[in-house]
Design a protein around this motif. Structure first.
Motif, PDB file in Angstrom:
ATOM      1  N   UNK A  99      58.190  41.596  37.805  1.00 11.52           N
ATOM      2  CA  UNK A  99      57.546  42.152  39.793  1.00 11.52           C
ATOM      3  C   UNK A  99      58.496  41.486  40.327  1.00 11.52           C
ATOM      4  N   UNK A 100      58.959  40.418  40.235  1.00 11.70           N
ATOM      5  CA  UNK A 100      59.008  39.346  41.163  1.00 11.70           C
ATOM      6  C   UNK A 100      60.642  38.956  40.355  1.00 11.70           C
ATOM      7  N   UNK A 101      61.068  39.373  39.144  1.00  8.67           N
ATOM      8  CA  UNK A 101      62.525  39.452  39.142  1.00  8.67           C
ATOM      9  C   UNK A 101      63.720  38.892  40.306  1.00  8.67           C
ATOM     10  N   UNK A 102      63.671  40.438  41.034  1.00 11.81           N
ATOM     11  CA  UNK A 102      64.643  40.777  41.460  1.00 11.81           C
ATOM     12  C   UNK A 102      64.194  39.370  43.025  1.00 11.81           C
ATOM     13  N   UNK A 103      63.629  38.769  43.217  1.00 15.70           N
ATOM     14  CA  UNK A 103      63.426  38.264  44.485  1.00 15.70           C
ATOM     15  C   UNK A 103      63.981  36.318  44.195  1.00 15.70           C
ATOM     16  N   UNK A 120      45.612  35.017  44.323  1.00 12.10           N
ATOM     17  CA  UNK A 120      44.609  34.758  45.199  1.00 12.10           C
ATOM     18  C   UNK A 120      43.736  36.275  44.904  1.00 12.10           C
ATOM     19  N   UNK A 121      44.889  37.352  44.774  1.00 14.17           N
ATOM     20  CA  UNK A 121      44.031  38.767  44.573  1.00 14.17           C
ATOM     21  C   UNK A 121      44.089  38.817  43.439  1.00 14.17           C
ATOM     22  N   UNK A 122      43.817  38.909  42.408  1.00 18.03           N
ATOM     23  CA  UNK A 122      43.899  38.869  40.524  1.00 18.03           C
ATOM     24  C   UNK A 122      42.252  38.065  40.349  1.00 18.03           C
ATOM     25  N   UNK A 123      42.109  36.514  41.438  1.00 16.97           N
ATOM     26  CA  UNK A 123      40.557  35.945  41.413  1.00 16.97           C
ATOM     27  C   UNK A 123      39.369  37.244  42.380  1.00 16.97           C
ATOM     28  N   UNK A 124      40.170  37.020  43.102  1.00 24.27           N
ATOM     29  CA  UNK A 124      39.343  37.386  43.907  1.00 24.27           C
ATOM     30  C   UNK A 124      38.509  39.293  43.827  1.00 24.27           C
ATOM     31  N   UNK A 125      39.420  39.737  43.262  1.00 26.61           N
ATOM     32  CA  UNK A 125      38.987  41.213  42.238  1.00 26.61           C
ATOM     33  C   UNK A 125      39.569  41.137  40.963  1.00 26.61           C
ATOM     34  N   UNK A 126      38.637  40.134  40.168  1.00 24.58           N
ATOM     35  CA  UNK A 126      38.409  40.182  39.045  1.00 24.58           C
ATOM     36  C   UNK A 126      39.398  40.585  37.528  1.00 24.58           C
ATOM     37  N   UNK A 127      40.603  41.009  38.469  1.00 24.15           N
ATOM     38  CA  UNK A 127      41.149  41.599  37.328  1.00 24.15           C
ATOM     39  C   UNK A 127      42.165  41.355  35.463  1.00 24.15           C
ATOM     40  N   UNK A 128      41.998  42.525  35.105  1.00 24.01           N
ATOM     41  CA  UNK A 128      42.304  42.239  33.971  1.00 24.01           C
ATOM     42  C   UNK A 128      44.446  42.454  33.757  1.00 24.01           C
ATOM     43  N   UNK A 129      44.966  41.503  33.646  1.00 20.69           N
ATOM     44  CA  UNK A 129      45.839  41.144  34.563  1.00 20.69           C
ATOM     45  C   UNK A 129      47.125  41.100  33.057  1.00 20.69           C
ATOM     46  N   UNK A 130      47.752  41.518  32.460  1.00 24.16           N
ATOM     47  CA  UNK A 130      49.002  41.693  31.948  1.00 24.16           C
ATOM     48  C   UNK A 130      50.837  41.683  32.218  1.00 24.16           C
ATOM     49  N   UNK A 131      51.255  41.050  32.338  1.00 21.57           N
ATOM     50  CA  UNK A 131      52.428  40.385  33.347  1.00 21.57           C
ATOM     51  C   UNK A 131      53.795  40.376  31.692  1.00 21.57           C
ATOM     52  N   UNK A 132      54.736  40.715  32.241  1.00 21.71           N
ATOM     53  CA  UNK A 132      56.102  41.016  31.331  1.00 21.71           C
ATOM     54  C   UNK A 132      57.133  39.928  32.096  1.00 21.71           C
ATOM     55  N   UNK A 133      57.829  38.961  31.733  1.00 21.74           N
ATOM     56  CA  UNK A 133      58.908  38.144  32.630  1.00 21.74           C
ATOM     57  C   UNK A 133      59.121  37.262  31.502  1.00 21.74           C
ATOM     58  N   UNK A 134      60.835  37.283  32.066  1.00 23.86           N
ATOM     59  CA  UNK A 134      61.448  35.898  30.848  1.00 23.86           C
ATOM     60  C   UNK A 134      61.463  34.897  31.417  1.00 23.86           C
ATOM     61  N   UNK A 135      60.678  34.960  32.782  1.00 19.33           N
ATOM     62  CA  UNK A 135      60.628  33.281  33.493  1.00 19.33           C
ATOM     63  C   UNK A 135      58.772  32.346  33.218  1.00 19.33           C
ATOM     64  N   UNK A 136      58.430  31.180  32.532  1.00 18.50           N
ATOM     65  CA  UNK A 136      58.045  31.058  31.983  1.00 18.50           C
ATOM     66  C   UNK A 136      57.277  30.306  33.311  1.00 18.50           C
ATOM     67  N   UNK A 137      58.066  30.082  34.715  1.00 19.22           N
ATOM     68  CA  UNK A 137      57.173  29.676  35.726  1.00 19.22           C
ATOM     69  C   UNK A 137      56.204  29.874  36.299  1.00 19.22           C
ATOM     70  N   UNK A 138      56.596  31.703  36.066  1.00 21.77           N
ATOM     71  CA  UNK A 138      56.043  32.731  36.714  1.00 21.77           C
ATOM     72  C   UNK A 138      54.257  32.985  35.739  1.00 21.77           C
ATOM     73  N   UNK A 139      54.836  32.723  34.579  1.00 20.69           N
ATOM     74  CA  UNK A 139      53.363  32.495  33.517  1.00 20.69           C
ATOM     75  C   UNK A 139      51.949  30.903  33.956  1.00 20.69           C
ATOM     76  N   UNK A 140      53.153  30.467  34.487  1.00 18.63           N
ATOM     77  CA  UNK A 140      52.064  29.036  34.524  1.00 18.63           C
ATOM     78  C   UNK A 140      51.907  28.879  35.745  1.00 18.63           C
ATOM     79  N   UNK A 141      52.768  29.522  36.874  1.00 17.46           N
ATOM     80  CA  UNK A 141      51.885  29.531  38.641  1.00 17.46           C
ATOM     81  C   UNK A 141      51.040  30.358  38.704  1.00 17.46           C
ATOM     82  N   UNK A 142      50.846  31.091  37.579  1.00 17.94           N
ATOM     83  CA  UNK A 142      50.039  31.944  37.451  1.00 17.94           C
ATOM     84  C   UNK A 142      48.329  32.559  36.113  1.00 17.94           C
TER      85      UNK A 142
END
Lengths: 210, 533
Positions: free
Chosen positions: A157-161, A175-197
């Motif tokens: 979702x943030x590849x173009x930013x 913040x919103x993931x934690x607040x809503x207790x979501x189950x999240x699957x993220x596709x990325x080619x940037x491991x920094x994104x993964x670390x940040x979440x």
């Protein structure tokens, strides 16, 4: 509650894929890999845009394979084209709440609120064209939140930013993931994104995810 | 999709379009039993008709397309020419101008007592005869030169600004620009445009009927009409229709071998680079533009001029005129609405097949079905319907209904072409989003489709309504004293040499077409701020 992919297989052109995965509410899973490795195929299978040829996908021990995309407990934030250019920001979100645009006054209030949450207060009447790329993704995220689906798929979702916007978005998303207790699957080619979440990382190797 | 276009409804729609185009043809074949192509093709008259049809179409195409190239280049080089926008609008007008109206203007300029012959006479030169090949060519160029010019102009305006800058930097002038920039932009459009013009000229009806001037200059389409209306010789008509069908399909196949994306010529014009041609080139450009303008303007002026006559008030008050106007409005509005509905249905079905089910070939087939009518002469369609319905009803009392149906089908390819891009716009990029939000059926149409297709809907409704208002073919077949439309009334008045009345009728018809064309676009205009980005 958990999302389970059990030996889900599909054949596309010359390539065959096989996915196994278990993700619980409150967890963030990141799927890493080069383009063409099958990351998008995985999300298309979970989102319901692609029929698997074998295996099963279940949420809370109930198979969701036969459900159409909008009836699945899943919502997706795509890399781009999350908004319809001719609809106002508010209406773009409203269409996610009710696909027939029948909203109660409370629903409209909630839209104002969620716009506030993602940092776009009182911008609801503008058209997407007036927003920057980051702001457009915020609207997309706001809609995902209002749809009240327990599973959120993030398709690069943030590849173009740019770097700063990307950082802000990641903080907001966390913040919103934690607040809503979501189950999240993220596709990325940037491991920094993964670390940040603080995500659990996976890699698809030769079309196989275990 | 599923709710307002259930599979049943889709099937009904496809069946309707298929049967409306194919059944009449089948009825004709069944009625004639056996077609004797051998005897027909050995008939000298038929041979001459076929040769002449193809010959005049080739000449018309070469002249229209050939002349359009310098006009388009001159217009593209002179972006600031005074009245350029007005001229381009005038060129668009010829798309919706009824053939008969244009013919009337052409007669006023080139006819026996027209402006040209008056001028020739003043200089003691022999008069030019309009009727025959001359007239057919002038009328075909009048319609197709603007069409081809607009297509080429769009191609020229599509040259990326970077290319113009590069050309300026390299100092490319005149001929070098033509060779390296302009010709490469026009060339890919050349074949497609020629085939389009050829097909239009081959099947042209009203022009040949009125300006052909007799059996020496008869085309297949007119021969079909004569066989049907005067001799009621269905066998000959069907055989001729088959021959025309074969030629049309051959030309279309030839065309698809050069598949290129020819856009409808309605794009807005962008500004170009800063190259200033020398004064001799500019004089030449101005001359080309002026001649082209005069060629298109004079007949329109001639028409308006001859309508300013003492019969004006009388004609407007006549009950026959009034009832023809009413009928024309009924036919246009109904035919355009029907055409729009059919086109929307076909395109939505095709989109579903293409993007949801990934049946790309089936989707293509659905669209092809709507374009089938392009190779079907309207007169043949009309006769087929006549034969189909004759056992069950008084066909002439159904005249308006049949004319509506035929015109709706005739306009279908144009409507399909205009609506195709906006309907499918975003199908690729937004389809997963639409699915995941569960926006379907009526809601999808109102909130997602309508806002994007609204302007195109107006344009296609306008074109369909103007085409239907100006069509002579169907009404010539089914019309009678009881049921006339403006084109039929105009044809009758021209035929009986009531030229003053005819001139007024022609202007009324032109105004009707303009009304539909402009009002429907105005009604569906989109304010600039909500145009999709």
């Amino acid at each position: 509650m958990s999302l389970i992919l059990d030996e889900v297989s599909v054949q596309l052109a010359e390539k065959s894929f096989k996915f196994n995965l278990k993700a619980d509410s409150g967890e963030v899973h990141a799927i890493l890999g080069k383009s063409g490795s099958g990351k998008s195929t995985l999300l298309n299978l979970i989102g319901g845009f692609l029929k698997p040829s074998g295996g099963d996908i279940s949420w809370h021990n109930q198979s969701i394979v036969s459900l159409p995309p909008d009836k699945r407990p899943v919502t997706t934030l795509f890399q781009s084209h999350n908004l319809f250019d001719h609809l106002s920001i508010k209406n773009n979100i409203a269409l996610g709440v009710s696909p027939t645009m029948k909203l109660s006054p409370q629903d409209w209030n909630k839209i104002e609120q969620v716009l506030d949450d993602v940092g776009l207060p009182s911008r609801g009447d503008e058209k997407p064209g007036k927003l920057s790329g980051g702001e457009q993704q915020r609207v997309g995220l706001a809609r995902c939140l209002l749809r009240k689906k327990p599973v959120m798929l993030l398709d690069e979702p943030y590849g173009a930013l740019d770097e700063t916007t990307r950082h802000d978005m990641l903080v907001l998303t966390k913040a919103v993931i934690d607040k809503h207790n979501l189950c999240v699957l993220m596709v990325t080619h940037n491991s920094d994104d993964a670390d940040a979440l603080e995500a659990i990382g996976h890699t698809i190797v030769d079309g196989v995810l275990n | 999709m599923s709710r307002y276009l259930t599979p049943t409804l889709s099937a009904a729609l496809l069946l309707f379009v298929a049967s409306a185009t194919i059944l009449p043809f089948a009825a004709l074949i069944q009625h004639t039993g056996q077609l004797s192509f051998k005897t027909l093709l050995s008939d000298v008259w038929i041979q001459r008709v076929i040769t002449f049809s193809v010959w005049q179409a080739i000449l018309s195409t070469v002249l229209s397309v050939g002349l359009a190239i310098p006009v388009a280049i001159a217009l593209s080089r002179e972006q600031n020419f005074p009245g350029r926008t007005a001229l381009l609008n005038l060129f668009s007008l010829s798309l919706v101008m009824p053939t008969l109206v244009a013919i009337f203007g052409i007669v006023a300029v080139y006819g026996r007592t027209g402006w040209l012959n008056q001028a020739l006479d003043t200089f003691g030169l022999p008069p030019m005869s309009l009727y025959g090949l001359n007239g057919i060519l002038i009328a075909h160029i009048f319609f197709n030169l603007p069409l081809a010019t607009r297509i080429f102009l769009v191609a020229l305006d599509g040259i990326p600004p970077a290319q113009w800058r590069l050309a300026s930097q390299l100092g490319l002038q005149g001929f070098a620009r033509l060779k390296h920039l302009e010709w490469p932009a026009i060339r890919p459009r050349l074949i497609g445009t020629s085939i389009l013009v050829f097909a239009l000229c081959l099947t042209s009806f009203a022009i040949v009927l009125t300006l052909g001037g007799g059996p020496r200059a008869t085309t297949i389409e007119v021969a079909i009409y004569q066989a049907l209306r005067f001799d009621f010789d269905i066998s000959t008509a069907v055989s001729l229709a088959f021959i025309q069908l074969v030629i049309c399909i051959a030309v279309l196949l030839l065309g698809s071998a050069w598949k290129e994306n020819t856009p409808m010529a309605f794009s807005s014009i962008q500004t170009q680079d800063s190259w200033r041609p020398n004064s001799r080139t500019r004089l030449m450009n101005a001359l080309i533009i002026l001649i082209a303008s005069a060629f298109v303007l004079f007949p329109i002026a001639g028409l308006l001029f001859s309508a300013m006559n003492p019969a004006l008030l009388n004609v407007i008050k006549q009950s026959s005129t009034l009832s023809a106007i009413v009928n024309t409005f009924i036919v246009s509005i109904c035919a355009a609405s029907l055409s729009l509905l059919l086109a929307l249905g076909l395109l939505l079905i095709a989109r579903h097949y293409h993007h949801r089910l990934h049946w790309v070939r089936v989707a293509f087939g659905v669209q092809l079905l709507g374009n089938l009518i392009l190779v079907m002469p309207p007169l043949v369609l009309g006769t087929g319907l006549f034969l189909l319905l004759r056992p069950y009803a008084d066909v002439f009392s159904l005249a308006l209904l049949l004319v509506i149906l035929i015109n709706a089908l005739l306009a279908l390819p144009f409507v399909l072409r205009i609506l195709d891009a906006p309907i499918n716009q975003g199908a690729q990029t937004h389809d997963r989003l639409v699915q995941s939000l569960g926006v379907r059926g009526w809601s999808r149409f109102i909130w997602l489709d309508w806002p994007t297709i609204k302007p195109a809907t107006g344009l296609s409704f306008g074109i369909a309504a103007s085409l239907s208002a100006g069509d002579l073919g169907a009404i010539a077949l089914f019309g009678s004293d009881r049921v006339t439309t403006l084109p039929l009334l105009l044809y009758q008045r021209m035929g009986s040499y009531r030229l003053q009345e005819a001139a007024v009728t022609a202007v009324l018809l032109l105004l009707t077409c303009l009304f539909f064309f402009l009002v429907s676009q105005w009604a569906t205009r989109t304010p600039a701020e909500i145009q999709p980005t």
